[in-house]
Design a protein around this motif. Structure first.
Motif, PDB file in Angstrom:
ATOM      1  N   GLY A 139      -4.169   6.472   4.965  1.00  0.00           N
ATOM      2  CA  GLY A 139      -4.152   6.050   3.569  1.00  0.00           C
ATOM      3  C   GLY A 139      -3.524   7.103   2.676  1.00  0.00           C
ATOM      4  O   GLY A 139      -2.716   6.817   1.784  1.00  0.00           O
ATOM      5  N   LEU A 140      -3.892   8.361   2.959  1.00  0.00           N
ATOM      6  CA  LEU A 140      -3.348   9.485   2.206  1.00  0.00           C
ATOM      7  C   LEU A 140      -1.832   9.554   2.363  1.00  0.00           C
ATOM      8  O   LEU A 140      -1.083   9.680   1.391  1.00  0.00           O
ATOM      9  N   ALA A 141      -1.400   9.429   3.619  1.00  0.00           N
ATOM     10  CA  ALA A 141       0.033   9.497   3.913  1.00  0.00           C
ATOM     11  C   ALA A 141       0.766   8.344   3.243  1.00  0.00           C
ATOM     12  O   ALA A 141       1.879   8.507   2.744  1.00  0.00           O
ATOM     13  N   MET A 142       0.106   7.190   3.217  1.00  0.00           N
ATOM     14  CA  MET A 142       0.736   6.028   2.596  1.00  0.00           C
ATOM     15  C   MET A 142       1.054   6.305   1.136  1.00  0.00           C
ATOM     16  O   MET A 142       2.132   5.978   0.640  1.00  0.00           O
ATOM     17  N   ASP A 143       0.096   6.950   0.445  1.00  0.00           N
ATOM     18  CA  ASP A 143       0.349   7.252  -0.960  1.00  0.00           C
ATOM     19  C   ASP A 143       1.350   8.398  -1.102  1.00  0.00           C
ATOM     20  O   ASP A 143       2.314   8.310  -1.859  1.00  0.00           O
ATOM     21  N   ARG A 144       1.125   9.454  -0.314  1.00  0.00           N
ATOM     22  CA  ARG A 144       1.913  10.674  -0.477  1.00  0.00           C
ATOM     23  C   ARG A 144       3.389  10.440  -0.138  1.00  0.00           C
ATOM     24  O   ARG A 144       4.283  10.897  -0.843  1.00  0.00           O
ATOM     25  N   PHE A 145       3.644   9.731   0.967  1.00  0.00           N
ATOM     26  CA  PHE A 145       5.024   9.630   1.451  1.00  0.00           C
ATOM     27  C   PHE A 145       5.720   8.326   1.082  1.00  0.00           C
ATOM     28  O   PHE A 145       6.920   8.212   1.230  1.00  0.00           O
ATOM     29  N   VAL A 146       4.951   7.340   0.674  1.00  0.00           N
ATOM     30  CA  VAL A 146       5.606   6.067   0.359  1.00  0.00           C
ATOM     31  C   VAL A 146       5.465   5.732  -1.126  1.00  0.00           C
ATOM     32  O   VAL A 146       6.437   5.708  -1.862  1.00  0.00           O
TER      33      VAL A 146
END
Lengths: 297, 392
Positions: A79-86
């Motif tokens: 979820g974190l990566a989804m926000d951070r990278f996308v």
């Protein structure tokens, strides 16, 4: 069989299913509150949580509590990566574009899960072994108690978090007015990250806890996400207790419809309820009309 | 680990892409002076039907290699021209036309699924190329006047239902509860269950439906229990068939026998049910239960030979789907051997084939029956100690 046993059985079934809808709905609400984005990948977090728990138990042979925690943490990171990278790369786009991006992410997660785990369903051993309990002639699986317990725990912890802790209050402030929040020194970016982390984790907890009851496979997320969204809208977007009540209500409505009307129309009843509410009380059962007017979605 | 898997994923995607572009020819180059005999094949090797097409392709390739190793068909090498329809009716239709026009094959085996098969039956009729499909719908071979060139080797649902009802009758069961999923599979199963019930003196006292992605079937089962049936039939595919068994067990309804559709005939389902499936009954083709058959069973030798060859070569268990490819491939080979590569003669040969011992039964085709199987080609199976056993 007497009438009573059926009634209690439908109640148990409805509460268990409804509790999962409620958890998914709460996940929608956390992100919506901070960003106004409706994250359509929420259902995929549930699917990933279940399959991750299967991975930790089946492949790495973790004990179930550890696997549960690890699954929740891993999916939180997703979820974190989804926000951070996308999503954060498209932060200046309109909310509608962001919502469409979440749909893309959900397709991506589903495809990745299909490559990783294949199309077969997977199961987990129940958290507590044992025969179902019989109450008034109706059987209650021990895992259903875990589902209800985890939902209750999540709701209590979230209430404490939002009303007692600094971070929680800061997140609520972002929801109320992001600009004012930023002016008063709240790091809005971090709060957004935190919201994705939290809602992915809650979704994963829901997935891990229902897998022993209902199995889990790569394409289960979409329907759970849809029902959860229904519950979130029914309860009023952004309302935590609304989501909880509406989730349980939706689960019970489905279960009693299957029991007393027709099981074929079960899904239709849930969606019909949603439509009725959207026609006659578009802010949801527990939403405030004035607040709804100020929102873009 | 993950990056390796990803690598495999990429390779698979590339392979799927190539598969769409290039025909996968399986025959090794043989220094034979005779003209090769061709068999066309269309399977859903990728896409949603890949669980069918994959073992079918492997089986067909294995048989082709085996035939060529043993000197071909009457000295002619066998060339298998295999296309992947990607579980897509349009691509399937185009592939069929390509097989007939460009590759000039005298007979086509496949497609894997009913939808794709129905998309080619019309073309087969127009082009006068016999097609032996691996799909099960009766619509592929009826009405027989407009299905002159179409055959199928998969058993019909009506046979499965008939077999189940026979078993119920022998146990004195007359009142049943039915639960089906809302997919095409569940709907057509329900149609047959309702249609055939009066013929066997069976009354359906409860009739429930659920979605293919439902997480809980206890409401449906509770409602069925209240109607007081002597047995329950569950007709679904995917996770709900395991869910049905688990819920049935946790509601302590195991005193009411549960019958499942043939879709349950996968060992994986027994693992997923974790012991809850004990006592579940189902009608299966014999290819699924080869080792259990008595030695006097005429199909036993062919099933055991196929099982050994397939499992040695691919290191994975045989499936009933691969069995369909075995049946269609060997029918086509038998026809080529008898009458040579002439589409009309092959059609006549298949139509008059009697007593062909295959994986799914002993086929008896006739001008009025292009399916060739009956309910006697199925075996009633019960789950016992986490494995299949023949039911009494």
């Amino acid at each position: 069989m007497d009438f009573g046993a059926g009634w209690v059985q439908y109640l148990f079934s409805g509460l268990t299913t409804g509790a999962i809808y409620a958890l998914v709905a709460i996940g929608y609400n956390i992100i919506y509150n901070v960003t106004e984005v409706i994250n359509f990948a929420q259902g995929e977090f549930v699917m990933l949580g279940g399959l991750m728990a299967v991975f930790f138990v089946g492949t790495l042979h973790f004990p179930i509590p550890a696997a549960f925690v690890c699954a929740v943490l891993t999916v939180s990171c997703v979820g974190l990566a989804m926000d951070r990278f996308v999503l954060s790369r498209a932060r200046n786009k309109s909310v509608l574009s962001l919502i469409i991006i979440t749909i893309a992410v959900s397709i991506l997660l589903k495809g990745a899960a299909m490559f990783e785990w294949g199309k077969d369903p997977y199961t987990l051993p129940p958290f507590t072994q044992g025969e179902p309990i019989t109450i008034f002639g109706a059987a209650l699986q021990l895992q259903a108690l875990w589902v209800l317990g985890i939902v209750a725990l999540v709701v209590v912890l979230l209430s404490i978090f939002f009303h007692r802790s600094m971070y929680g209050k800061a997140m609520l402030a972002c929801a109320d007015n992001p600009r004012a929040a930023r002016l008063s020194g709240i790091p809005v970016r971090q709060m957004v990250l935190l919201s994705f982390l939290l809602s992915a984790g809650i979704g994963a907890a829901a997935g891990a806890v229902i897998t022993p009851i209902s199995l889990m496979e790569y394409d289960r997320g979409a329907l759970l996400g849809l029902k959860g969204f229904g519950a979130a809208a029914l309860g009023g977007l952004g309302q935590f207790f609304g989501a909880l009540a509406a989730g349980l209500f939706l689960g019970l409505a489905e279960s009693f419809c299957a029991g007393y009307l027709s099981s074929g129309y079960k899904d239709a009843v849930a969606l019909l309820l949603l439509l009725m509410v959207l026609f006659f009380k578009p802010e949801g059962l527990f939403g405030s009309r004035e607040a709804a007017k100020l929102k873009r979605f | 680990m993950r990056s390796m898997r990803q690598g495999i994923g990429m390779a698979m995607m590339a392979a799927a892409f190539l598969g769409a572009v290039l025909p996968l020819t399986a025959s090794p180059c043989m220094a034979a002076d005779k003209e090769p005999y061709k068999i066309g094949a269309i399977f859903s090797v990728t896409g949603v039907g890949s669980f069918l097409g994959e073992p079918e392709k492997k089986t067909a390739e294995m048989i082709a290699a085996d035939v060529n190793k043993n000197g071909g068909i009457n000295g002619h090498p066998l060339e298998l021209v295999l296309y992947d329809d990607e579980s897509d009716t349009t691509k399937c239709n185009l592939n069929f036309k390509r097989l007939a026009k460009t590759d000039k094959v005298p007979v086509v085996i496949g497609p894997s699924r009913t939808g794709e098969s129905l998309a080619v039956v019309g073309v087969a009729e127009d082009m006068e190329v016999p097609v032996i499909t691996c799909a099960s719908s009766y619509k592929i071979v009826t009405p027989i006047e407009s299905r002159k060139w179409c055959f199928k080797v998969a058993g019909s649902e009506s046979d499965v239902v008939g077999k189940i009802y026979d078993h119920m009758k022998s146990k004195g069961i007359t009142k049943i509860g039915v639960m089906c999923d809302s997919t095409g599979f569940g709907a057509s199963g329900k149609e047959e269950l309702v249609k055939l019930a009066p013929e066997y003196g069976i009354t359906i006292v409860a009739d429930e439906t659920f979605g293919p992605k439902d997480t809980d079937l206890t409401p449906q089962l509770t409602k069925i229990r209240e109607a007081g049936p002597q047995a329950i039939v569950n007709w679904s595919i995917g996770p709900t068939q395991i869910l049905a068994v688990k819920n049935w067990r946790s509601l302590k309804m195991d005193s009411i026998p549960m019958y499942q559709s043939h879709g349950f005939g996968n060992r994986k389902n027994l693992e997923l049910a974790e012991g809850a499936a004990e006592g579940v009954l189902l009608a299966l083709a014999r290819v699924n239960v080869g080792p259990l058959l008595p030695d006097s069973q005429p199909q036993k030798p062919v099933i055991m030979a196929y099982k050994k060859a397939y499992e040695d070569l691919y290191n994975e268990p045989v499936s009933s789907f691969g069995g369909h490819a075995w049946d269609s491939m060997n029918l086509a080979i038998a026809a080529l051997k008898a009458v040579g590569p002439d589409p009309a003669k092959i059609r006549d040969f298949v139509e008059n084939t009697k007593g062909f011992v295959g994986q799914h039964g002993v086929f008896n085709f006739s001008p009025t029956d292009h399916g060739g199987l009956s309910k006697d080609d199925l075996e009633m199976v019960v789950v016992k100690n986490g494995d299949w056993a023949l039911a009494q």
